[in-house]
Scaffold this motif. Structure first.
Motif, PDB file in Angstrom:
ATOM      1  N   ARG A  84       0.841  -1.198   0.000  1.00  0.00           N
ATOM      2  CA  ARG A  84       0.000   0.000   0.000  1.00  0.00           C
ATOM      3  C   ARG A  84       0.881   1.256   0.000  1.00  0.00           C
ATOM      4  O   ARG A  84       2.057   1.205   0.336  1.00  0.00           O
ATOM      5  N   LEU A  85       0.235   2.388  -0.325  1.00  0.00           N
ATOM      6  CA  LEU A  85       0.909   3.685  -0.318  1.00  0.00           C
ATOM      7  C   LEU A  85       0.014   4.689   0.390  1.00  0.00           C
ATOM      8  O   LEU A  85      -1.160   4.819   0.073  1.00  0.00           O
ATOM      9  N   SER A  86       0.563   5.373   1.366  1.00  0.00           N
ATOM     10  CA  SER A  86      -0.164   6.463   2.010  1.00  0.00           C
ATOM     11  C   SER A  86       0.579   7.763   1.766  1.00  0.00           C
ATOM     12  O   SER A  86       1.792   7.772   1.546  1.00  0.00           O
ATOM     13  N   TYR A  87      -0.167   8.855   1.782  1.00  0.00           N
ATOM     14  CA  TYR A  87       0.446  10.165   1.567  1.00  0.00           C
ATOM     15  C   TYR A  87       0.129  11.077   2.746  1.00  0.00           C
ATOM     16  O   TYR A  87      -0.851  10.873   3.474  1.00  0.00           O
ATOM     17  N   GLY A  88       0.987  12.070   2.964  1.00  0.00           N
ATOM     18  CA  GLY A  88       0.780  13.005   4.058  1.00  0.00           C
ATOM     19  C   GLY A  88       1.849  14.073   4.030  1.00  0.00           C
ATOM     20  O   GLY A  88       2.475  14.333   2.994  1.00  0.00           O
ATOM     21  N   GLN A  89       2.075  14.684   5.175  1.00  0.00           N
ATOM     22  CA  GLN A  89       3.114  15.708   5.266  1.00  0.00           C
ATOM     23  C   GLN A  89       3.710  15.721   6.664  1.00  0.00           C
ATOM     24  O   GLN A  89       3.093  15.247   7.623  1.00  0.00           O
ATOM     25  N   VAL A  90       4.899  16.264   6.769  1.00  0.00           N
ATOM     26  CA  VAL A  90       5.557  16.411   8.064  1.00  0.00           C
ATOM     27  C   VAL A  90       4.805  17.473   8.861  1.00  0.00           C
ATOM     28  O   VAL A  90       4.705  18.626   8.439  1.00  0.00           O
ATOM     29  N   GLN A  91       4.260  17.055   9.991  1.00  0.00           N
ATOM     30  CA  GLN A  91       3.412  17.971  10.753  1.00  0.00           C
ATOM     31  C   GLN A  91       3.238  17.451  12.172  1.00  0.00           C
ATOM     32  O   GLN A  91       2.996  16.268  12.386  1.00  0.00           O
ATOM     33  N   GLY A  92       3.374  18.346  13.159  1.00  0.00           N
ATOM     34  CA  GLY A  92       3.094  17.988  14.535  1.00  0.00           C
ATOM     35  C   GLY A  92       1.594  18.019  14.784  1.00  0.00           C
ATOM     36  O   GLY A  92       0.791  17.963  13.857  1.00  0.00           O
ATOM     37  N   TRP A  93       1.197  18.107  16.062  1.00  0.00           N
ATOM     38  CA  TRP A  93      -0.225  18.151  16.375  1.00  0.00           C
ATOM     39  C   TRP A  93      -0.430  18.869  17.704  1.00  0.00           C
ATOM     40  O   TRP A  93       0.510  19.068  18.480  1.00  0.00           O
TER      41      TRP A  93
END
Length: 688
Positions: free
Chosen positions: A557-566
């Motif tokens: 599988r492939l997931s996408y996102g970004q570098v980000q805290g919370w």
């Protein structure tokens, strides 16, 4: 620590691409936020490019897919043209322990190689690369038409085996697997190129890789060098892997787009409410109780001496990780707001189905069918779990015995399957007999407790012996720790097995009962569940279309996102930790004591290097070791965990809170340079 018809959406033979996936907590419409573990043949290229300004195309997907590697229970990637594989330390620690001895504890001290000749084979490890995806939905669904129960299971299993055997044609270098997607809505043949000679190249010290131990597990900030290197060999030589990821030694920046490529193990985002409720009310509580007690027994054993502590490390490590996952899942399923949202989603889907008389005519009421199945499952679950599903309590020797016994009793086992079993039995794996006895004793005692003393199957198991005495007699008397004996036993008849070894005789005497409850579960739970789930999947496709991602199935599988805290409850967690922070966090006491080599290298380390980072990628267990890739297709990290909020990720994704935790290639590079001088590896990775 990160230890199943969509026929219209794909062509009969699909090119391979991105991997990830499961349904999110939002309604099952086109995915929102950064949710989803997407298959490579249905990746939302345009959605990602529009959101992040990237230029992902099919060629990019193919390059990334060709470099992705599936290990036993983990993910990985090729990072050089000579078969070098990047994964997590916790994905190779079992191998490290197998190669260790009382005199050389490589788990504690690390595994360093200066030459290729020092790279040692990992018993039982394989590396697989996905080469082809073929939709076989029509073939699989057609054979079950008009059948129920055992007949349905038998027909479907036979057809799946035919598909797999046709595709691999007996080639030992291939692994062909028919995988269910969308809970039976679609089936696809995944063909893998397999390498069964995988050798250990590098693993850091335990305390460097797992700094913070269980208290830090599924948390952030983290200061863990959870990385290791393997190498694939064939015919005694490193495999040529021109399709590999380029190593980028620079850390990402906040907001950078990230892709995680790997094999997420299992999610349950497509389960119906009745299925989730049984999971909450029966399966998870039993699992948590038993895992908790087993952990206690292993911890007590580990305190009996240095060798016991060494041998128990990996079992405790895996069990503690699993326990925390199950605890998080139970927390999600006992959250009234979460369950109300899942109920609302189901009600919406059912209402839209009810408004389409033609659809109702085709599928009936699969939700009611699944409710009836849960009542049956409630009655069968404990005997099924104790006698079949979890029989042996995790004892490797018991698993050997059962595999041999069932092969001896099988009249229709294919030559290919028998050869595969023989190869598995031939692996020389160190056996810790104390832990084997502990596991068997625990399973026998729990089976007596859960099924009661008067249960005929329990009486057959124990006879007039106690769980403790029986476990001791079987483990002390068995010869199954010897690969030569296992090979000999595989050619014996059942009558010969009964005379040859006490553990084989024990399994043989009790296997009919185990097989009977397993067959009942398959016919009365698995078969009707599969039938109904196909209908629910058909409803989803009819109502929401094909822009959906399936539950995770340990497939690419492939997931996408970004570098980000919370931010949670007013506290903002930044996305990065730095190598200097390790020394500030260290207390000198376990599990926050410095690894010796890190302590010695403090003056040489660049403390401003990004150590670990978090991103919004949607992952689950099985993604461990997955390469984190930037928009240019370069590897910038290895995913090794999720944050505490991601523990309910089996059932949904929260883009505001769920985060993937990764070790950066920048930190790995710095460690290979300043802590564990590995010039050979740095040169192979293309680092100056």
């Amino acid at each position: 620590m990160l230890f199943r018809s969509l026929r219209a959406a794909v062509s009969a033979t699909a090119s391979i691409a991105v991997v990830a996936g499961a349904m999110a907590v939002t309604a099952p419409s086109p995915a929102k936020a950064d949710e989803g573990m997407w298959t490579f043949d249905n990746f939302p290229i345009q959605t990602v490019n529009d959101k992040y300004g990237t230029r992902i195309d099919q060629a990019w997907l193919d390059r990334v897919r060709n470099a992705a590697v599936r290990l036993q229970g983990c993910s990985a990637s090729f990072v050089s043209d000579e078969g070098l594989i990047l994964t997590n330390w916790h994905c190779v620690v079992g191998c490290v322990q197998d190669l260790s001895s009382p005199e050389n504890d490589y788990v504690k001290n690390g595994w360093m190689t200066a030459t290729r000749e020092e790279e040692r084979r990992c018993p039982g490890q394989t590396a697989e690369v996905l080469t082809e995806i073929v939709d076989v939905t029509d073939r699989v669904l057609a054979v079950g038409e008009g059948l129920e129960g055992a007949a349905f299971n038998a027909a479907r299993s036979a057809e799946i085996n035919r598909i797999q055997q046709e595709a691999c044609a007996g080639d030992p270098k291939l692994n062909c697997q028919v995988i269910s997607f969308y809970r039976g809505g679609r089936y696809a043949l995944y063909k893998f190129r397999k390498y069964d000679d995988v050798r250990l190249v590098f693993a850091p010290e335990q305390q460097a890789a797992f700094f913070g131990g269980d208290p830090d597990n599924f948390n952030f900030p983290r200061y863990a060098l959870d990385a290791g290197f393997l190498r694939a060999y064939e015919n005694g030589q490193p495999v040529s892997t021109p399709n590999h990821l380029t190593w980028n030694p620079e850390a990402p920046k906040e907001g950078d787009v990230t892709f995680v490529v790997g094999n997420p193990g299992s999610t349950s985002r497509l389960l119906t409410m009745s299925q989730l409720e049984r999971l909450r009310d029966q399966q998870l509580p039993v699992t948590l109780i038993q895992a908790s007690e087993l952990r206690g027994r292993l911890l007590e054993y580990s305190l009996t001496g240095d060798e016991a502590k060494r041998l128990a490390f990996d079992p405790i490590f895996g069990l503690e990780n699993s326990f925390k996952v199950y605890y998080g899942q139970q927390g999600a399923l006992t959250d009234p707001d979460f369950m109300a949202m899942k109920r609302e989603q189901e009600q919406e889907l059912r209402a839209r189905v009810a408004a389409d008389p033609a659809l109702v005519q085709r599928i009936g009421d699969p939700w009611a069918d699944l409710e009836r199945v849960q009542a049956t499952a409630m009655d069968l679950y404990l005997p099924f779990r104790q006698l079949e599903q979890s029989a042996g309590g995790g004892s490797q020797l018991y698993q050997y015995a059962r595999a041999i016994v069932r092969a001896a009793k099988s009249s229709d086992m294919s030559e290919a399957r028998r050869a595969q079993l023989a190869a598995s039995l031939a692996n020389e794996v160190p056996i810790a007999t104390d832990i084997e006895e502990l596991r068997l004793r625990y399973w026998l005692s729990k089976t007596r407790e859960y099924l009661t003393v008067d249960n005929p199957d329990v009486q057959r198991l124990l006879g007039r012996e106690s769980p403790e005495a029986l476990a001791e007699r079987l483990i002390e008397g068995t010869k199954l720790a010897d690969p030569a004996f296992r090979a000999q036993a595989l050619s014996m008849t059942p009558e010969q097995l009964a005379e040859a070894d006490p553990l084989l005789a024990f399994v043989l005497a009790n296997d009919d009962a185990a097989k009977a409850i397993g067959d009942r579960w398959a016919a009365e739970v698995s078969a009707p569940t599969a039938r109904a789930a196909e209908k629910v999947a058909e409803a989803r496709f009819a109502v929401y279309g094909t822009n959906l991602y399936p539950d995770a199935t340990f497939s690419l599988r492939l997931s996408y996102g970004q570098v980000q805290g919370w931010t949670h409850r007013g506290v903002t967690v930044p996305p990065f930790t730095y190598m200097g922070g390790l020394y500030e966090r260290a207390t000198g006491s376990e599990p926050f004591d410095l690894a010796p080599r890190f302590a010695a290298a403090e003056a040489r380390i660049n403390k401003d290097v990004v150590y670990d980072f978090v991103s919004t990628n949607d992952i689950i267990g099985g993604n461990s070791g997955s390469p984190v890739v930037n928009a240019d297709g370069e590897v910038i990290g290895a995913a090794f965990d999720g944050n505490i909020h991601s523990l309910g990720g089996a059932f949904g994704y929260d883009g505001e809170l769920n985060r993937t935790v990764s070790v950066s290639t920048a930190a790995i590079t710095e460690a290979l340079r300043a802590v564990y001088p590995q010039p050979r590896l740095l040169e192979e990775l293309g680092v100056d």
